[in-house]
Design an enzyme around this catalytic site. Structure first.
Site, PDB file in Angstrom:
ATOM      1  N   CYS A   1       6.317  -5.482  15.352  1.00 55.45           N
ATOM      2  CA  CYS A   1       5.903  -4.627  16.473  1.00 55.45           C
ATOM      3  C   CYS A   1       4.469  -4.968  16.862  1.00 55.45           C
ATOM      4  O   CYS A   1       3.623  -5.227  16.010  1.00 55.45           O
ATOM      5  CB  CYS A   1       5.991  -3.158  16.090  1.00 55.45           C
ATOM      6  SG  CYS A   1       7.663  -2.652  15.664  1.00 55.45           S
TER       7      CYS A   1
ATOM      8  N   CYS B   1       3.364   8.466   1.353  1.00 59.45           N
ATOM      9  CA  CYS B   1       3.866   7.486   2.313  1.00 59.45           C
ATOM     10  C   CYS B   1       4.103   6.179   1.546  1.00 59.45           C
ATOM     11  O   CYS B   1       3.170   5.585   1.017  1.00 59.45           O
ATOM     12  CB  CYS B   1       2.832   7.314   3.426  1.00 59.45           C
ATOM     13  SG  CYS B   1       3.284   6.099   4.657  1.00 59.45           S
TER      14      CYS B   1
ATOM     15  N   CYS C   1      -1.513   5.609   9.960  1.00 60.49           N
ATOM     16  CA  CYS C   1      -0.267   4.954  10.388  1.00 60.49           C
ATOM     17  C   CYS C   1      -0.551   3.601  11.010  1.00 60.49           C
ATOM     18  O   CYS C   1      -1.410   3.486  11.876  1.00 60.49           O
ATOM     19  CB  CYS C   1       0.425   5.768  11.473  1.00 60.49           C
ATOM     20  SG  CYS C   1       0.865   7.397  10.984  1.00 60.49           S
TER      21      CYS C   1
ATOM     22  N   SER D   1      11.953   6.435   8.080  1.00 61.36           N
ATOM     23  CA  SER D   1      11.507   6.123   9.437  1.00 61.36           C
ATOM     24  C   SER D   1      11.978   4.712   9.766  1.00 61.36           C
ATOM     25  O   SER D   1      11.793   3.778   8.983  1.00 61.36           O
ATOM     26  CB  SER D   1       9.983   6.191   9.493  1.00 61.36           C
ATOM     27  OG  SER D   1       9.507   5.791  10.758  1.00 61.36           O
TER      28      SER D   1
ATOM     29  N   SER E   1      11.403   5.410  15.476  1.00 58.91           N
ATOM     30  CA  SER E   1      10.185   4.951  16.150  1.00 58.91           C
ATOM     31  C   SER E   1      10.564   4.392  17.510  1.00 58.91           C
ATOM     32  O   SER E   1      11.030   3.262  17.619  1.00 58.91           O
ATOM     33  CB  SER E   1       9.515   3.862  15.302  1.00 58.91           C
ATOM     34  OG  SER E   1       9.059   4.424  14.093  1.00 58.91           O
ATOM     35  N   LEU E   2      10.365   5.192  18.540  1.00 55.46           N
ATOM     36  CA  LEU E   2      10.853   4.805  19.870  1.00 55.46           C
ATOM     37  C   LEU E   2       9.782   4.075  20.682  1.00 55.46           C
ATOM     38  O   LEU E   2       9.998   2.957  21.130  1.00 55.46           O
ATOM     39  CB  LEU E   2      11.366   6.060  20.595  1.00 55.46           C
ATOM     40  CG  LEU E   2      12.248   5.804  21.811  1.00 55.46           C
ATOM     41  CD1 LEU E   2      13.520   5.059  21.429  1.00 55.46           C
ATOM     42  CD2 LEU E   2      12.600   7.117  22.511  1.00 55.46           C
TER      43      LEU E   2
ATOM     44  N   GLY F   1       6.672  -2.078   6.033  1.00 52.56           N
ATOM     45  CA  GLY F   1       8.060  -2.533   6.012  1.00 52.56           C
ATOM     46  C   GLY F   1       9.030  -1.666   6.776  1.00 52.56           C
ATOM     47  O   GLY F   1       8.740  -0.530   7.132  1.00 52.56           O
TER      48      GLY F   1
ATOM     49  N   CYS G   1       6.512  -7.102   7.131  1.00 53.05           N
ATOM     50  CA  CYS G   1       7.653  -6.603   7.905  1.00 53.05           C
ATOM     51  C   CYS G   1       8.044  -7.665   8.907  1.00 53.05           C
ATOM     52  O   CYS G   1       7.194  -8.306   9.515  1.00 53.05           O
ATOM     53  CB  CYS G   1       7.293  -5.312   8.634  1.00 53.05           C
ATOM     54  SG  CYS G   1       8.692  -4.594   9.534  1.00 53.05           S
TER      55      CYS G   1
ATOM     56  N   CYS H   1       1.370  -2.832  15.330  1.00 58.54           N
ATOM     57  CA  CYS H   1       1.391  -2.496  13.908  1.00 58.54           C
ATOM     58  C   CYS H   1       0.739  -3.590  13.068  1.00 58.54           C
ATOM     59  O   CYS H   1       1.111  -4.766  13.159  1.00 58.54           O
ATOM     60  CB  CYS H   1       2.839  -2.288  13.469  1.00 58.54           C
ATOM     61  SG  CYS H   1       3.012  -2.062  11.693  1.00 58.54           S
TER      62      CYS H   1
ATOM     63  N   GLU I   1       0.814  -1.213   0.000  1.00 52.98           N
ATOM     64  CA  GLU I   1       0.000   0.000   0.000  1.00 52.98           C
ATOM     65  C   GLU I   1       0.849   1.264   0.000  1.00 52.98           C
ATOM     66  O   GLU I   1       1.941   1.299   0.573  1.00 52.98           O
ATOM     67  CB  GLU I   1      -0.939  -0.017   1.214  1.00 52.98           C
ATOM     68  CG  GLU I   1      -1.943  -1.157   1.095  1.00 52.98           C
ATOM     69  CD  GLU I   1      -2.944  -1.222   2.231  1.00 52.98           C
ATOM     70  OE1 GLU I   1      -4.107  -1.545   1.958  1.00 52.98           O
ATOM     71  OE2 GLU I   1      -2.574  -0.965   3.392  1.00 52.98           O
TER      72      GLU I   1
END
Ligand code: SAH
Ligand code: SF4
Length: 392
Positions: free
Chosen positions: A114, A103, A348, A198, A220-221, A166, A110, A117, A90
């Site tokens: 996470c 984006c 997101c 990112s 991305s913390l 990803g 991926c 996500c 996408e």
């Protein structure tokens, strides 16, 4: 047939030379493709006829197959591109006053997995090629120019963020030439500060990106301490927070901006307490010591976009505001990201495309969840540890 979307300008020059053409021909060809969106070699009339014939015989400008396109109420557009083999990725266009952000996805699925996500939940199928990364921009830019009836030299896309499906730094070899096409004055001509990579924290590749192609960097913390980050972003077990922040500091020496963007997804009762805000502030501000030097940064708080199966919820807006205030009062510029396109699942972390889960992450996740249900509450930590062991 060689797909010319796979080449940055240097590589296109090499290819042209192999065809017996002068290197400056590559620049002309590159401009036809990336500044005018052309794919028909016969129409490239400033190229010698003999060269055009060679191109027709051996090359193509092959875009991606559009599986679907959705337009949200707020004007956000999401394309689903079929990349073959049962995989689809996408791409999202986000229009704002005076700018248009694209984006872009870097992988089908991926592998970082996470917890919050949707892409991570799908597992991983494969890296996208440079051509597939560039083709997302090529398609969106020229499709939008046609629709918006933009004149020659007008741009639909002013900013690119590698924040689709990803982990871009786990597809480094394909990423860098794609970034070069975006930055090239004969290509899309985007400035380094308008192209953002990112990352969830692939430390050695942050160092390499600094040296090879420094663009704006977002990290991305999502957690102020390793114990929690280990759970949310499994890559943290390999590259813990101190190493990640050290790499981010190192990146600043060549970054196009004098700060790093810190992304922090706000998860209800997981990472959104005032104490966690203070811990994040301490981490970013540092105390001037060698052990804790801090990081020049801006924080972008992303209200969690829920999806079925995550088992997580979005922090209430008052909690997000309170978290932001702690950081702002501490002197860190902090913004709260406006959710865009959520009515078409384009926000997101909602990008899921279609991915053949070659890593079988969904299966493992289901097994681990079953184990958690079976285990008494006191042993839940053990189930998570078992899942971890499996991943290692
Ligand atoms: N893999 C890269 C880039 C893609 S994700 C990375 O992790 O940085 C882009 C951003 O969306 C990241 O900051 C990610 O943490 C965030 N994100 C992922 N899932 C989300 C969700 N469900 N809600 C809100 N943000 C999410
Ligand atoms: Fe991958 Fe980024 Fe999603 Fe984590 S947040 S699973 S790194 S795409």
């Amino acid at each position: 047939m060689v797909n010319l979307l796979q080449f940055d300008r240097d590589a296109l020059g090499d290819w042209c030379e192999q065809q017996g053409e002068q290197p400056f021909r590559a620049t002309q060809l590159f401009r036809w493709i990336h500044q005018r969106g052309a794919r028909d070699f016969a129409a490239m009339t400033d190229l010698a006829k003999s060269f055009r014939e060679k191109l027709v015989a051996g090359a193509e400008v092959a875009g991606l197959a559009v599986a679907s396109e959705q337009v949200a109420e707020d004007g956000t557009i999401k394309w689903l591109f079929d990349v073959g083999g049962g995989d689809a990725v996408e791409t999202v266009f986000i229009p704002e006053a005076g700018r248009g952000t694209l984006c872009i996805s870097s992988q089908a699925g991926c592998a970082v997995n996470c917890r919050f996500c949707a892409t991570g939940h799908q597992g991983f199928s494969r890296n996208l090629t440079t051509a597939e990364i560039v083709a997302q921009l090529w398609h969106a830019e020229f499709e939008l120019r046609r629709r918006l009836a933009l004149g020659e030299g007008e741009r639909a896309i002013t900013n690119v963020v590698m924040m689709g499906m990803g982990e871009p730094l786990q597809n480094y070899a394909a990423l860098v030439p794609a970034l070069k096409v975006m930055l090239d004055d004969h290509g899309y001509g985007l400035s380094r500060r308008r192209v953002t990579v990112s990352t969830s924290g692939v430390v050695p590749m942050i160092d390499r990106l600094r040296d090879d192609c420094p663009v704006a960097l977002a990290v991305s913390l999502h957690a102020p301490d390793d114990a929690l980050r280990d759970e949310l972003v499994p890559l943290n077990r390999k590259y813990p927070i101190a190493e990640l922040l050290a790499a981010a500091r190192g990146y600043l020496s060549r970054a196009p901006r004098d700060f790093i963007t810190i992304e922090y997804c706000m998860l209800d009762n997981v990472n959104d307490s005032p104490a966690q805000a203070r811990a994040l502030l301490a981490l970013l501000r540092g105390d001037g010591s060698a052990a804790n030097p801090g990081l020049p940064s801006k924080v972008n708080l992303i209200p969690f976009n829920p999806f079925a199966a995550s088992g997580l919820e979005r922090s209430p807006s008052e909690r997000v505001a309170a978290f932001a205030k702690v950081l702002q009062d501490g002197g860190i510029v902090t913004t709260i990201r406006k959710t865009r396109g959520d009515d078409i699942a384009a926000a997101c972390g909602q990008l899921a495309g279609e991915v053949r889960d070659r890593t079988r992450v969904a299966e493992r996740r289901a097994r681990a969840a079953a184990a958690r249900v079976a285990a008494p509450a006191s042993r839940r930590g053990g189930a998570v540890a078992a899942e971890r062991g499996h991943r290692a």
